[in-house]
Design a protein around this motif. Structure first.
Motif, PDB file in Angstrom:
ATOM      1  N   LEU A 122      -0.457 -24.720   6.929  1.00 60.42           N
ATOM      2  CA  LEU A 122       0.383 -23.741   6.199  1.00 60.42           C
ATOM      3  C   LEU A 122       0.089 -23.499   4.566  1.00 60.42           C
ATOM      4  O   LEU A 122      -0.538 -22.975   4.048  1.00 60.42           O
ATOM      5  CB  LEU A 122       1.965 -23.389   5.980  1.00 60.42           C
ATOM      6  CG  LEU A 122       2.486 -22.459   4.930  1.00 60.42           C
ATOM      7  CD1 LEU A 122       2.016 -21.207   5.461  1.00 60.42           C
ATOM      8  CD2 LEU A 122       3.932 -22.892   4.873  1.00 60.42           C
ATOM      9  N   THR A 123      -0.227 -25.283   4.290  1.00 62.87           N
ATOM     10  CA  THR A 123      -0.377 -25.405   2.398  1.00 62.87           C
ATOM     11  C   THR A 123      -2.087 -25.348   2.549  1.00 62.87           C
ATOM     12  O   THR A 123      -2.842 -24.405   2.117  1.00 62.87           O
ATOM     13  CB  THR A 123       0.357 -27.399   2.444  1.00 62.87           C
ATOM     14  OG1 THR A 123       0.312 -27.174   3.224  1.00 62.87           O
ATOM     15  CG2 THR A 123      -0.714 -27.196   1.070  1.00 62.87           C
ATOM     16  N   GLY A 124      -2.986 -26.063   3.530  1.00 57.72           N
ATOM     17  CA  GLY A 124      -4.085 -25.315   4.237  1.00 57.72           C
ATOM     18  C   GLY A 124      -4.748 -24.132   4.110  1.00 57.72           C
ATOM     19  O   GLY A 124      -5.299 -23.717   3.261  1.00 57.72           O
ATOM     20  N   LEU A 125      -3.860 -23.384   4.687  1.00 57.68           N
ATOM     21  CA  LEU A 125      -4.487 -21.682   4.945  1.00 57.68           C
ATOM     22  C   LEU A 125      -3.941 -21.567   3.114  1.00 57.68           C
ATOM     23  O   LEU A 125      -4.237 -20.424   2.794  1.00 57.68           O
ATOM     24  CB  LEU A 125      -3.270 -21.109   5.576  1.00 57.68           C
ATOM     25  CG  LEU A 125      -3.842 -21.767   7.324  1.00 57.68           C
ATOM     26  CD1 LEU A 125      -2.672 -20.390   8.147  1.00 57.68           C
ATOM     27  CD2 LEU A 125      -4.623 -20.709   7.033  1.00 57.68           C
ATOM     28  N   ALA A 126      -2.312 -21.910   2.123  1.00 60.36           N
ATOM     29  CA  ALA A 126      -2.562 -20.926   1.121  1.00 60.36           C
ATOM     30  C   ALA A 126      -3.570 -21.632   0.070  1.00 60.36           C
ATOM     31  O   ALA A 126      -2.922 -20.580  -0.725  1.00 60.36           O
ATOM     32  CB  ALA A 126      -1.015 -21.550   0.816  1.00 60.36           C
ATOM     33  N   ALA A 127      -3.696 -22.093   0.221  1.00 58.65           N
ATOM     34  CA  ALA A 127      -5.017 -23.066  -0.481  1.00 58.65           C
ATOM     35  C   ALA A 127      -6.372 -21.665  -0.750  1.00 58.65           C
ATOM     36  O   ALA A 127      -6.944 -22.475  -1.331  1.00 58.65           O
ATOM     37  CB  ALA A 127      -5.392 -24.231  -0.639  1.00 58.65           C
ATOM     38  N   GLN A 128      -6.196 -21.639   0.634  1.00 54.36           N
ATOM     39  CA  GLN A 128      -7.295 -20.131   0.756  1.00 54.36           C
ATOM     40  C   GLN A 128      -7.366 -19.035   0.348  1.00 54.36           C
ATOM     41  O   GLN A 128      -8.038 -18.483  -0.456  1.00 54.36           O
ATOM     42  CB  GLN A 128      -7.706 -19.723   2.099  1.00 54.36           C
ATOM     43  CG  GLN A 128      -7.818 -21.054   3.005  1.00 54.36           C
ATOM     44  CD  GLN A 128      -8.828 -22.232   2.580  1.00 54.36           C
ATOM     45  OE1 GLN A 128     -10.314 -22.272   1.989  1.00 54.36           O
ATOM     46  NE2 GLN A 128      -8.194 -23.602   1.916  1.00 54.36           N
ATOM     47  N   ILE A 129      -6.098 -18.809  -0.388  1.00 52.55           N
ATOM     48  CA  ILE A 129      -5.228 -17.661  -1.434  1.00 52.55           C
ATOM     49  C   ILE A 129      -6.136 -18.300  -3.079  1.00 52.55           C
ATOM     50  O   ILE A 129      -5.453 -18.600  -3.467  1.00 52.55           O
ATOM     51  CB  ILE A 129      -4.285 -16.901  -1.154  1.00 52.55           C
ATOM     52  CG1 ILE A 129      -4.206 -16.902   0.244  1.00 52.55           C
ATOM     53  CG2 ILE A 129      -4.031 -15.941  -2.209  1.00 52.55           C
ATOM     54  CD1 ILE A 129      -2.656 -16.790   0.617  1.00 52.55           C
ATOM     55  N   ALA A 130      -7.190 -17.833  -3.417  1.00 51.03           N
ATOM     56  CA  ALA A 130      -8.024 -18.272  -4.235  1.00 51.03           C
ATOM     57  C   ALA A 130      -8.481 -17.642  -5.649  1.00 51.03           C
ATOM     58  O   ALA A 130      -9.274 -17.272  -4.888  1.00 51.03           O
ATOM     59  CB  ALA A 130      -9.110 -20.504  -4.280  1.00 51.03           C
ATOM     60  N   VAL A 131      -8.053 -17.825  -6.422  1.00 50.15           N
ATOM     61  CA  VAL A 131      -8.583 -16.869  -7.750  1.00 50.15           C
ATOM     62  C   VAL A 131      -8.880 -17.616  -8.479  1.00 50.15           C
ATOM     63  O   VAL A 131      -8.480 -18.593  -9.132  1.00 50.15           O
ATOM     64  CB  VAL A 131      -7.644 -16.044  -8.474  1.00 50.15           C
ATOM     65  CG1 VAL A 131      -7.565 -15.498  -9.391  1.00 50.15           C
ATOM     66  CG2 VAL A 131      -7.039 -15.649  -7.174  1.00 50.15           C
ATOM     67  N   PRO A 132     -10.322 -17.523  -8.835  1.00 46.68           N
ATOM     68  CA  PRO A 132     -11.646 -18.136 -10.034  1.00 46.68           C
ATOM     69  C   PRO A 132     -10.328 -18.198 -11.520  1.00 46.68           C
ATOM     70  O   PRO A 132      -9.623 -16.835 -11.810  1.00 46.68           O
ATOM     71  CB  PRO A 132     -12.617 -18.127 -10.030  1.00 46.68           C
ATOM     72  CG  PRO A 132     -12.666 -17.289  -8.149  1.00 46.68           C
ATOM     73  CD  PRO A 132     -11.301 -17.428  -8.158  1.00 46.68           C
TER      74      PRO A 132
ATOM     75  N   TRP B   5      -9.913 -27.377   4.035  1.00 51.59           N
ATOM     76  CA  TRP B   5      -8.812 -26.650   3.615  1.00 51.59           C
ATOM     77  C   TRP B   5      -8.067 -26.713   2.717  1.00 51.59           C
ATOM     78  O   TRP B   5      -7.290 -26.011   1.991  1.00 51.59           O
ATOM     79  CB  TRP B   5      -7.748 -26.722   4.650  1.00 51.59           C
ATOM     80  CG  TRP B   5      -7.194 -27.717   4.970  1.00 51.59           C
ATOM     81  CD1 TRP B   5      -7.421 -29.393   4.261  1.00 51.59           C
ATOM     82  CD2 TRP B   5      -6.715 -28.061   5.939  1.00 51.59           C
ATOM     83  NE1 TRP B   5      -6.434 -29.672   5.087  1.00 51.59           N
ATOM     84  CE2 TRP B   5      -5.564 -30.220   5.744  1.00 51.59           C
ATOM     85  CE3 TRP B   5      -5.287 -27.636   7.124  1.00 51.59           C
ATOM     86  CZ2 TRP B   5      -4.726 -30.073   6.984  1.00 51.59           C
ATOM     87  CZ3 TRP B   5      -4.172 -28.407   7.850  1.00 51.59           C
ATOM     88  CH2 TRP B   5      -4.255 -29.509   8.159  1.00 51.59           C
ATOM     89  N   PHE B   6      -8.791 -27.886   1.253  1.00 51.61           N
ATOM     90  CA  PHE B   6      -8.923 -27.293  -0.129  1.00 51.61           C
ATOM     91  C   PHE B   6      -9.175 -25.637   0.149  1.00 51.61           C
ATOM     92  O   PHE B   6      -9.481 -25.576   0.054  1.00 51.61           O
ATOM     93  CB  PHE B   6      -9.684 -28.647  -0.362  1.00 51.61           C
ATOM     94  CG  PHE B   6      -8.561 -30.217  -0.451  1.00 51.61           C
ATOM     95  CD1 PHE B   6      -7.419 -30.226   0.017  1.00 51.61           C
ATOM     96  CD2 PHE B   6      -9.291 -30.810  -0.619  1.00 51.61           C
ATOM     97  CE1 PHE B   6      -7.143 -31.054   0.820  1.00 51.61           C
ATOM     98  CE2 PHE B   6      -8.958 -32.014  -0.366  1.00 51.61           C
ATOM     99  CZ  PHE B   6      -7.978 -32.383   0.502  1.00 51.61           C
ATOM    100  N   ALA B   7      -8.431 -25.747  -2.217  1.00 50.53           N
ATOM    101  CA  ALA B   7      -8.546 -24.221  -2.694  1.00 50.53           C
ATOM    102  C   ALA B   7     -10.203 -23.958  -2.258  1.00 50.53           C
ATOM    103  O   ALA B   7     -10.768 -24.846  -2.435  1.00 50.53           O
ATOM    104  CB  ALA B   7      -8.736 -24.323  -3.925  1.00 50.53           C
ATOM    105  N   ASP B   8     -10.236 -22.888  -2.024  1.00 46.40           N
ATOM    106  CA  ASP B   8     -12.166 -22.858  -2.034  1.00 46.40           C
ATOM    107  C   ASP B   8     -12.695 -22.554  -0.866  1.00 46.40           C
ATOM    108  O   ASP B   8     -13.858 -22.947  -0.661  1.00 46.40           O
ATOM    109  CB  ASP B   8     -12.633 -22.802  -3.093  1.00 46.40           C
ATOM    110  CG  ASP B   8     -12.472 -21.322  -4.051  1.00 46.40           C
ATOM    111  OD1 ASP B   8     -11.456 -20.585  -3.704  1.00 46.40           O
ATOM    112  OD2 ASP B   8     -12.658 -21.591  -5.427  1.00 46.40           O
ATOM    113  N   GLY B   9     -11.750 -24.040   0.471  1.00 42.72           N
ATOM    114  CA  GLY B   9     -12.386 -24.041   1.323  1.00 42.72           C
ATOM    115  C   GLY B   9     -13.455 -25.319   1.344  1.00 42.72           C
ATOM    116  O   GLY B   9     -14.180 -26.535   2.039  1.00 42.72           O
ATOM    117  N   GLY B  10     -12.710 -26.297   0.245  1.00 41.65           N
ATOM    118  CA  GLY B  10     -13.063 -27.812  -0.610  1.00 41.65           C
ATOM    119  C   GLY B  10     -12.825 -28.575   0.241  1.00 41.65           C
ATOM    120  O   GLY B  10     -11.341 -28.506   1.483  1.00 41.65           O
ATOM    121  N   HIS B  11     -13.452 -29.890   0.074  1.00 39.92           N
ATOM    122  CA  HIS B  11     -12.594 -31.516   0.539  1.00 39.92           C
ATOM    123  C   HIS B  11     -13.489 -32.328  -0.466  1.00 39.92           C
ATOM    124  O   HIS B  11     -13.838 -32.281  -1.309  1.00 39.92           O
ATOM    125  CB  HIS B  11     -13.318 -31.136   2.102  1.00 39.92           C
ATOM    126  CG  HIS B  11     -14.702 -31.177   2.320  1.00 39.92           C
ATOM    127  ND1 HIS B  11     -15.466 -31.859   2.160  1.00 39.92           N
ATOM    128  CD2 HIS B  11     -15.867 -30.185   2.575  1.00 39.92           C
ATOM    129  CE1 HIS B  11     -16.540 -32.266   2.432  1.00 39.92           C
ATOM    130  NE2 HIS B  11     -16.543 -30.656   2.495  1.00 39.92           N
TER     131      HIS B  11
END
Length: 193
Positions: free
Chosen positions: A37-47, A91-97
């Motif tokens: 859930l946290t990984g999915l929610a991190a993909q909702i990212a606005v610069p 799965w960090f913000a914007d698909g980062g790792h």
């Protein structure tokens, strides 16, 4: 799962996840689900212009996970999220790792999940007012770790890190906290019926 197991009366000392029938499989599924859930929610990212930290759904998910799973499972879920991201899961913000200037916020979320989970076990998730205090504390912990880490990792002054890593996010975090304040106490009321 029986209806009686879900509809059992809530006692202080319980979190929402405790209302599910107890088993090791349940706990593993809850921890993995909380990380996902946290990984999915991190993909909702606005610069956000001028900062390497985007607005995400990640903090909302981390606080929700900690509150609904309790401190032990919440920390395990956020630790799994952090370790998998460090190992390369995008799965960090914007698909980062991996490590980034915003990794301190992930560490703060891990600590915040412990705090809000412990408070939820004491009934802090049962009323809007107590939930407000719980979410504010959780957000404060996230920023207390994330902003200094940002300053160090991005070689910023403290005031620049506050301007880039705190100030632009206060309104969004207030909205996320308001959503959690309504969501969890409502869930408890529905389960009591």
């Amino acid at each position: 799962m029986s209806t009686a197991a879900v509809a059992a009366p809530a006692r202080t000392g319980q979190v929402l996840a405790d209302l599910l029938p107890a088993s090791r499989v349940r706990d593993i599924a809850l921890v993995a689900g909380g990380a996902a859930l946290t990984g999915l929610a991190a993909q909702i990212a606005v610069p956000v212009p001028g900062t390497p930290v985007p607005v995400t759904g990640q903090t909302f998910a981390a606080l929700l996970v900690g509150t609904s799973l309790g401190a032990r499972r919440g920390v395990a879920a956020l630790a799994l999220y952090a370790l998998a991201g460090l190992a390369g899961v995008p799965w960090f913000a914007d698909g980062g790792h991996g490590f980034s200037a915003s990794f301190g916020y992930i560490l703060g979320m891990l600590l915040a999940s412990a705090a809000v989970g412990a408070l939820a076990r004491r009934g802090a998730d049962r009323s809007i007012l107590r939930m407000a205090g719980t979410m504010l504390l959780g957000e404060a912990i996230i920023y207390a770790v994330g902003v200094p880490y940002l300053a160090f990792a991005a070689d910023m002054s403290a005031s620049a890190a506050i301007a880039a890593g705190l100030t632009p996010f206060l309104i969004g975090d207030a909205l996320k906290a308001a959503l959690a304040m309504g969501l969890l106490p409502t869930a408890w009321k529905l389960l009591k019926k």
